[in-house]
Design an enzyme around this catalytic site. Structure first.
Site, PDB file in Angstrom:
ATOM      1  N   TRP A 245       0.871  -1.187   0.000  1.00  0.00           N
ATOM      2  CA  TRP A 245       0.000   0.000   0.000  1.00  0.00           C
ATOM      3  C   TRP A 245       0.899   1.225   0.000  1.00  0.00           C
ATOM      4  O   TRP A 245       2.081   1.102   0.362  1.00  0.00           O
ATOM      5  CB  TRP A 245      -0.886  -0.007   1.268  1.00  0.00           C
TER       6      TRP A 245
ATOM      7  N   ASP B 230       0.696  10.830  -1.957  1.00  0.00           N
ATOM      8  CA  ASP B 230      -0.209  11.990  -1.839  1.00  0.00           C
ATOM      9  C   ASP B 230      -1.560  11.566  -1.238  1.00  0.00           C
ATOM     10  O   ASP B 230      -1.733  10.418  -0.819  1.00  0.00           O
ATOM     11  CB  ASP B 230      -0.357  12.682  -3.204  1.00  0.00           C
TER      12      ASP B 230
ATOM     13  N   GLU C  24      -2.965   8.506  -2.430  1.00  0.00           N
ATOM     14  CA  GLU C  24      -2.117   7.337  -2.200  1.00  0.00           C
ATOM     15  C   GLU C  24      -1.297   6.995  -3.445  1.00  0.00           C
ATOM     16  O   GLU C  24      -1.081   5.834  -3.770  1.00  0.00           O
ATOM     17  CB  GLU C  24      -2.981   6.152  -1.728  1.00  0.00           C
TER      18      GLU C  24
ATOM     19  N   GLU D 275     -18.073   7.659  -3.480  1.00  0.00           N
ATOM     20  CA  GLU D 275     -16.783   8.344  -3.635  1.00  0.00           C
ATOM     21  C   GLU D 275     -16.817   9.213  -4.889  1.00  0.00           C
ATOM     22  O   GLU D 275     -16.466  10.377  -4.878  1.00  0.00           O
ATOM     23  CB  GLU D 275     -15.695   7.273  -3.776  1.00  0.00           C
TER      24      GLU D 275
HETATM   25  C1  BGC Z   1      -8.428   7.618  -1.736  1.00  0.00           C
HETATM   26  C2  BGC Z   1      -7.959   8.089  -0.383  1.00  0.00           C
HETATM   27  C3  BGC Z   1      -8.911   7.625   0.703  1.00  0.00           C
HETATM   28  C4  BGC Z   1      -9.217   6.131   0.582  1.00  0.00           C
HETATM   29  C5  BGC Z   1     -10.310   5.681   1.522  1.00  0.00           C
HETATM   30  C6  BGC Z   1      -8.618   6.128  -1.690  1.00  0.00           C
HETATM   31  O1  BGC Z   1      -9.021   5.686  -2.950  1.00  0.00           O
HETATM   32  O2  BGC Z   1      -7.481   7.939  -2.728  1.00  0.00           O
HETATM   33  O3  BGC Z   1      -7.906   9.483  -0.372  1.00  0.00           O
HETATM   34  O4  BGC Z   1      -8.371   7.903   1.960  1.00  0.00           O
HETATM   35  O5  BGC Z   1      -9.602   5.832  -0.723  1.00  0.00           O
HETATM   36  O6  BGC Z   1     -11.459   6.457   1.365  1.00  0.00           O
END
Ligand code: BGC
Length: 356
Positions: A107, A159, A162, A313
């Site tokens: 990760w 970032d 991720e 999301e």
């Molecule tokens: C996002 C992160 C987030 C995570 C859990 C990822 O896909 O890029 O910003 O913390 O999902 O929501």
């Protein structure tokens, strides 16, 4: 308050574990963990909504996680002092089980923005709850995180999405600034405020390209997360010309026409419109007193809610990369929903609109 606001609070409360952890999303296997970034925004939304007890339980959980990994944090600080940079696995992780354990496997573990956001969120908690003295465990954890951020901020990390682990990111630097300023305010510490000011200077010196803030040093494009430089981290005031130029670029490059994409080359689930980023822009408008624009965005967010009130999301509108969309749906299933920090951003937008 409207129904979606109430549902949003309910989603946050229902998905807070007994330990105080708040998972990112209950219905998406990869996100059934607790992130400092997502959780800190959720805790702030809960505190803003008057659910102080829930917010406190999150901060308690986060403090325990930091103290559990105290040795690791201290080893990293020591390594930097000795001029050796720890690798990502050795660093403090970004996601944990609800019991506060690191999640094994590959990760983008090393991400500083979540920790900065946590310190900011704790400072907000202190102000909202009028808790003059924070619990000792929270203070001990906050000191560790402050020292860690001060040691690590000038080195690369993943970032807020991720990604890009070899670069320094403007949003992340902003979050570290906001976190250190939060710490300085909470514990009345002028030295930390001075260190934070040096980070702000660094942002102005290294993270501006053609009059606008850029995504990362070496990536001159904009990322919608740069809204965070204004709210919540307050690196800039609303009127700041570099920020205004950044905002115009974000809207010109990433809004279609209301929903915001993350950044131009996004392929994750095809790079759709991120509801949480769009709500974040609405929150910024409301904070800046531009209520009409904020209301339009709130209406757009409400129109994206599923019949049970869940906010995802992202929504696959105007996607940049249809092949990427198919690929991720096959790999991880449908887009994560309800995503709790999307609900948090919507709550913050609605709360800010109440002042208008
Ligand atoms: C996002 C992160 C987030 C995570 C859990 C990822 O896909 O890029 O910003 O913390 O999902 O929501």
């Amino acid at each position: 308050m409207n129904l979606l606001y109430q549902r949003s609070l309910q989603f946050l409360m229902d998905n807070q574990a007994k330990t105080g952890a708040i998972i990112a999303c209950p219905d998406f296997e990869t996100y059934r963990y607790a992130w400092f970034r997502d959780g800190s925004f959720c805790a702030h939304a809960l505190a803003q909504a008057g659910l102080i007890e829930n917010a406190a339980r999150f901060h308690q959980w986060a403090s325990r996680v930091v103290l559990r990994y105290q040795k690791k944090i201290e080893m990293c600080i020591q390594a930097v002092r000795e001029n050796t940079l720890p690798d990502a696995e050795m660093c403090f992780h970004s996601r944990f089980t609800t019991q506060g354990e690191e999640v094994p496997g590959h990760w983008g573990h090393h991400q500083l923005d979540g920790l900065g956001t946590w310190l900011w969120s704790m400072k907000e908690f202190q102000q909202i709850s009028s808790e003059k003295t924070l619990p000792v465990e929270w203070q001990q954890a906050a000191v560790l995180v402050k020292d860690y951020l001060m040691a690590m901020w000038s080195f690369p990390c993943s970032d807020s999405w991720e990604e890009n682990e070899t670069l320094l990111h403007t949003y992340t630097l902003g979050a570290v600034y906001g976190g250190l300023m939060g710490y300085a305010a909470m514990l009345d510490d002028a030295e930390t405020a001075q260190a934070a000011a040096r980070i702000r200077d660094y942002i102005y010196q290294h993270c501006v390209y053609q009059g606008a803030f850029m995504k990362s040093i070496g990536l001159p494009e904009v990322d919608a997360n740069l809204i965070g430089l204004y709210i919540p981290y307050r690196v800039v005031e609303w009127e700041n010309p570099i920020f205004q130029e950044t905002l115009q670029k974000i809207i010109a490059d990433l809004a279609t026409p209301i929903g915001l994409h993350r950044y131009r080359k996004d392929v994750y689930y095809g790079g759709g419109e991120w509801i949480l980023l769009t709500a974040w822009l609405g929150w910024a408008y409301a904070q800046a007193g531009e209520y009409e624009k904020a209301r339009t965005i709130a209406g757009w967010v409400e129109a994206q809610a599923e019949p049970d009130g869940a906010l995802a999301e992202q929504v696959p509108h105007a996607i940049y990369d249809p092949v990427g969309y198919e690929y991720w749906c096959k790999r991880w299933g449908p887009i994560a929903s309800p995503l709790l920090w999307t609900h948090a951003k919507y709550i913050l937008l609605v709360k800010s609109l109440c002042n208008g």
